[in-house]
Scaffold this motif. Sequence first.
Motif, PDB file in Angstrom:
ATOM      1  N   ALA A   1       0.603  -1.345   0.069  1.00 11.44           N
ATOM      2  CA  ALA A   1      -0.096   0.074  -0.006  1.00 11.44           C
ATOM      3  C   ALA A   1       0.799   1.094  -0.066  1.00 11.44           C
ATOM      4  O   ALA A   1       0.496   2.488  -0.578  1.00 11.44           O
ATOM      5  N   LEU A   2       2.114   1.375   0.653  1.00 10.18           N
ATOM      6  CA  LEU A   2       3.043   2.429   0.461  1.00 10.18           C
ATOM      7  C   LEU A   2       3.562   2.492  -0.707  1.00 10.18           C
ATOM      8  O   LEU A   2       3.889   3.829  -0.995  1.00 10.18           O
ATOM      9  N   ASP A   3       3.635   1.650  -1.503  1.00  7.22           N
ATOM     10  CA  ASP A   3       4.324   1.864  -2.846  1.00  7.22           C
ATOM     11  C   ASP A   3       3.264   2.471  -3.432  1.00  7.22           C
ATOM     12  O   ASP A   3       3.353   3.547  -4.275  1.00  7.22           O
ATOM     13  N   HIS A   4       1.772   2.188  -3.111  1.00  7.20           N
ATOM     14  CA  HIS A   4       0.922   3.001  -3.961  1.00  7.20           C
ATOM     15  C   HIS A   4       0.619   4.513  -3.521  1.00  7.20           C
ATOM     16  O   HIS A   4       0.490   5.463  -4.253  1.00  7.20           O
TER      17      HIS A   4
ATOM     18  N   LEU B   1       6.111  13.272   0.853  1.00  4.41           N
ATOM     19  CA  LEU B   1       5.247  11.897   1.241  1.00  4.41           C
ATOM     20  C   LEU B   1       5.627  10.750   0.601  1.00  4.41           C
ATOM     21  O   LEU B   1       5.826   9.628   1.129  1.00  4.41           O
ATOM     22  N   ALA B   2       6.085  11.043  -0.972  1.00  6.99           N
ATOM     23  CA  ALA B   2       6.717  10.088  -1.482  1.00  6.99           C
ATOM     24  C   ALA B   2       7.804   8.991  -0.940  1.00  6.99           C
ATOM     25  O   ALA B   2       8.005   8.075  -0.940  1.00  6.99           O
ATOM     26  N   ALA B   3       8.734  10.070  -0.633  1.00  5.08           N
ATOM     27  CA  ALA B   3      10.065   9.557  -0.074  1.00  5.08           C
ATOM     28  C   ALA B   3       9.792   8.757   1.318  1.00  5.08           C
ATOM     29  O   ALA B   3      10.404   7.847   1.612  1.00  5.08           O
ATOM     30  N   ASP B   4       8.755   9.408   2.151  1.00  3.62           N
ATOM     31  CA  ASP B   4       8.656   8.825   3.440  1.00  3.62           C
ATOM     32  C   ASP B   4       7.964   7.337   3.235  1.00  3.62           C
ATOM     33  O   ASP B   4       8.165   6.413   3.895  1.00  3.62           O
ATOM     34  N   ALA B   5       6.934   7.303   2.151  1.00  3.48           N
ATOM     35  CA  ALA B   5       6.318   6.126   1.919  1.00  3.48           C
ATOM     36  C   ALA B   5       7.136   5.189   1.467  1.00  3.48           C
ATOM     37  O   ALA B   5       7.153   3.723   1.767  1.00  3.48           O
ATOM     38  N   GLU B   6       8.344   5.368   0.642  1.00  2.00           N
ATOM     39  CA  GLU B   6       8.963   4.303   0.073  1.00  2.00           C
ATOM     40  C   GLU B   6      10.030   3.890   1.217  1.00  2.00           C
ATOM     41  O   GLU B   6      10.211   2.657   1.180  1.00  2.00           O
TER      42      GLU B   6
END
Length: 437
Positions: A244-247, A261-266
């Motif tokens: 889900a974090l990839d999405h 947010l993208a960097a934190d999720a990845e």
Amino acid sequence: MDATTRVDVDELLPAALVDDLAEQVTQRAGERVGRIVARALRETVERTPTVRPDGSVFVVTGDIPAMWLRDSTAQWQTYLLLLDRAPALTDVIAGVLRTQFASIRHDAYANAFNDGPTGRCHEPGDNSDDPWLWERKYEVDSLAFPVLLAHRLRRAAGRDDLLGPDAHPAMRRIVDLWRLEQDHEGRSPYRFVRPTDERSETLDRDGLGTPVAVTGMTWSGFRPSDDACEYGYNVPANLFAARALDHVATFAREVFDDAGLAADAEALAAELRAAVEAHGVVEHPGHGRVWAYEVDGLGSTLLADDANMPSLLSLPLLGACRADDPLYVATRGLVLSDTNPWFHRGTAATGIGSPHTPDRYVWPIALCVQALTSGDEEEAVRVLRLVADCDDDTGHVHEGFHVDDPSRWTREWFSWADSTFCELALSLLGKRVTDLD
């Protein structure tokens, strides 16, 4: 469509489409299966959603008048396969997402919500008096499922304007909460206490839960079954969260223009996967290297699998691994064997059940997941016929039934089970939600 109450099922899901799909399924799996598919496809559209004036959609789970974040995703993702012939469903599914993300913003620890501040609840004695909440059991998967639905809706509809204003801040909240719960003992504000003697319905240590070490995985109080975790790190939920974090990262970059947010999720996705590899994989003498179902980082391990998704068996359906991954193949062998304490063999059926229902009850959801992950059309037909034959002449797919006596079952109407049955049936026609990944 009535903007204040129920939907017009014929406007959203044309009868000719339902009849055509049911006839195609009938030709492959028999008339009984086709009848259940026709009823289930219509009933979820007709009976579960309420469209609010702002376009958001509240969805009951079936015979319980509350909306679960997990269930509502599973109930509606099957209809993503029909948008080419029933485009009006697009706005309804988008409305479900709006309600899901607004609910996460309201309380990211809650699993089930009311249609407004009605004060209805599963148990008045819970340590929460929020009138919006039906139940406040924290489950990692409840936050992952709406992200999965958002991703698949975007792929199915080819549009970026369907998520609503709460999606971006809700995804930020999801990442922050999963990171906080990597240190549940030291940082978490969450407690759950229910006045009961059933350990599956409350958390030990005044609501904190059983002890866990910091491992890099994110903690969950409850399983997808709504039963308390025996050990706080649920492995399939962590692997699902990583996917889900990839999405989330994709949405952050391509829709929200939020590089942070993208960097934190990845980064968090990588941490969860590494932690599962380090702490959630065990060596079994009969099956080799397999994923455990739950661990605590302190040496305790539960080798099992529950019927509810995310399960270890369901990981390929969630995009969390490939069906031919050697670790998944070995784990599949374990959970579909007597090594799994919730695997039951009977005269009517054999499959995975759950401690959430009585002993020796198998779940149609798990049977359908087993077939969907098998890649075998003959297995899909066999399971569809089996589930249809075990409906006790009700025409409904139940939550669970006794493996020796299908006249003993739970849940008169369980929309999630209906939709998973339809998902399996549509796979016979070349329609699979995983193609949207």
